[in-house]
Design a protein around this motif. Structure first.
Motif, short mmCIF file in Angstrom:
data_model
loop_
_atom_site.label_atom_id
_atom_site.label_comp_id
_atom_site.label_asym_id
_atom_site.label_seq_id
_atom_site.Cartn_x
_atom_site.Cartn_y
_atom_site.Cartn_z
N THR A 119 0.83 -1.20 0.00
CA THR A 119 0.00 0.00 0.00
C THR A 119 0.86 1.25 0.00
OG1 THR A 119 -1.69 -1.21 1.24
CG2 THR A 119 -1.88 1.19 1.20
N VAL A 120 1.88 1.28 0.83
CA VAL A 120 2.75 2.45 0.92
C VAL A 120 3.51 2.66 -0.39
CG1 VAL A 120 4.82 3.37 2.06
CG2 VAL A 120 2.98 2.38 3.42
N VAL A 121 4.06 1.59 -0.95
CA VAL A 121 4.84 1.70 -2.18
C VAL A 121 3.96 2.16 -3.33
CG1 VAL A 121 6.07 0.34 -3.92
CG2 VAL A 121 6.62 0.05 -1.51
N VAL A 122 2.80 1.54 -3.49
CA VAL A 122 1.92 1.87 -4.61
C VAL A 122 1.37 3.29 -4.48
CG1 VAL A 122 -0.28 1.29 -5.71
CG2 VAL A 122 1.35 -0.51 -5.16
N LEU A 123 0.97 3.69 -3.29
CA LEU A 123 0.46 5.05 -3.10
C LEU A 123 1.56 6.09 -3.33
CD1 LEU A 123 -1.99 4.83 -0.07
CD2 LEU A 123 -2.52 5.29 -2.46
N THR A 124 2.77 5.79 -2.89
CA THR A 124 3.88 6.72 -3.11
C THR A 124 4.18 6.89 -4.60
OG1 THR A 124 4.86 6.04 -1.00
CG2 THR A 124 6.30 7.17 -2.57
N ILE A 125 4.23 5.78 -5.32
CA ILE A 125 4.51 5.85 -6.76
C ILE A 125 3.38 6.57 -7.49
CG2 ILE A 125 4.69 4.44 -8.85
CD1 ILE A 125 6.24 2.40 -7.17
N THR A 126 2.15 6.24 -7.14
CA THR A 126 1.00 6.85 -7.83
C THR A 126 0.91 8.34 -7.55
OG1 THR A 126 -0.19 4.76 -7.62
CG2 THR A 126 -1.49 6.71 -8.16
N LEU A 127 0.93 8.72 -6.29
CA LEU A 127 0.80 10.14 -5.95
C LEU A 127 2.00 10.95 -6.44
CD1 LEU A 127 -0.72 9.88 -2.37
CD2 LEU A 127 -1.88 10.43 -4.50
N GLY A 128 3.19 10.39 -6.34
CA GLY A 128 4.37 11.08 -6.85
C GLY A 128 4.33 11.27 -8.36
N GLY A 129 3.91 10.23 -9.07
CA GLY A 129 3.83 10.32 -10.53
C GLY A 129 2.77 11.31 -11.00
N VAL A 130 1.61 11.28 -10.37
CA VAL A 130 0.54 12.21 -10.75
C VAL A 130 0.92 13.64 -10.37
CG1 VAL A 130 -1.86 12.84 -10.33
CG2 VAL A 130 -1.26 10.45 -10.71
N TRP A 131 1.56 13.82 -9.23
CA TRP A 131 2.01 15.16 -8.82
C TRP A 131 3.03 15.70 -9.82
CZ3 TRP A 131 7.00 16.59 -7.31
CH2 TRP A 131 7.12 17.91 -6.85
N TYR A 132 3.95 14.83 -10.26
CA TYR A 132 4.96 15.23 -11.24
C TYR A 132 4.29 15.63 -12.56
CZ TYR A 132 8.97 14.98 -14.35
OH TYR A 132 9.94 15.27 -15.27
N CYS A 133 3.29 14.86 -12.99
CA CYS A 133 2.58 15.19 -14.23
C CYS A 133 1.85 16.52 -14.11
CB CYS A 133 1.59 14.08 -14.59
SG CYS A 133 2.36 12.58 -15.17
N MET A 134 1.23 16.77 -12.97
CA MET A 134 0.51 18.04 -12.78
C MET A 134 1.48 19.22 -12.76
SD MET A 134 -2.57 17.11 -10.20
CE MET A 134 -3.47 18.58 -10.59
#
Length: 119
Positions: free
Chosen positions: A50-65
């Motif tokens: 959960t921690v790994v997947v949420l970190t990757i997802t939120l970090g990637g979407v934040w980077y895209c934004m």
């Protein structure tokens, strides 16, 4: 009266993500879900997954934004074009430049018309 084709020609936009950045963010979310399924299938710790997947997802979407806000709709395309250009073109000989001067010029003079095809 409302215009029917109001959004034609405009890029896709959702919550500040424009154009290719939206598709990139969707790809990041999809890949992180696949990663979660793979890690869950390997019987890894659920909290760690959960921690790994949420970190990757939120970090990637934040980077895209952030990139979408900074560079706009065509920023990703411009960045790809910039990276595909060579930093320098190096010639080891003068042969390509010598061939530039060897262009054939018309043989007729001013005031006279060319006389058909010569072979």
């Amino acid at each position: 009266m409302l215009e029917i084709n109001k959004g034609i020609g405009k890029p896709v936009e959702l919550k500040g993500l424009k154009g290719n950045y939206l598709y990139l963010a969707v790809g990041i979310v999809f890949c992180s879900l696949l990663l979660a399924l793979i890690l869950y299938g390997l019987r890894a710790n659920t909290y760690l997954i959960t921690v790994v997947v949420l970190t990757i997802t939120l970090g990637g979407v934040w980077y895209c934004m952030r990139m979408s806000a900074k560079h706009g709709v065509w920023g990703l395309t411009k960045q790809e074009a910039t990276h595909s250009q060579p930093k320098a073109i190096i010639f080891s000989s003068a042969k390509p430049f010598a061939q530039l001067r060897e262009t054939k010029r018309p043989s007729h003079r001013k005031g006279t018309a060319p006389t058909g095809n010569r072979k």
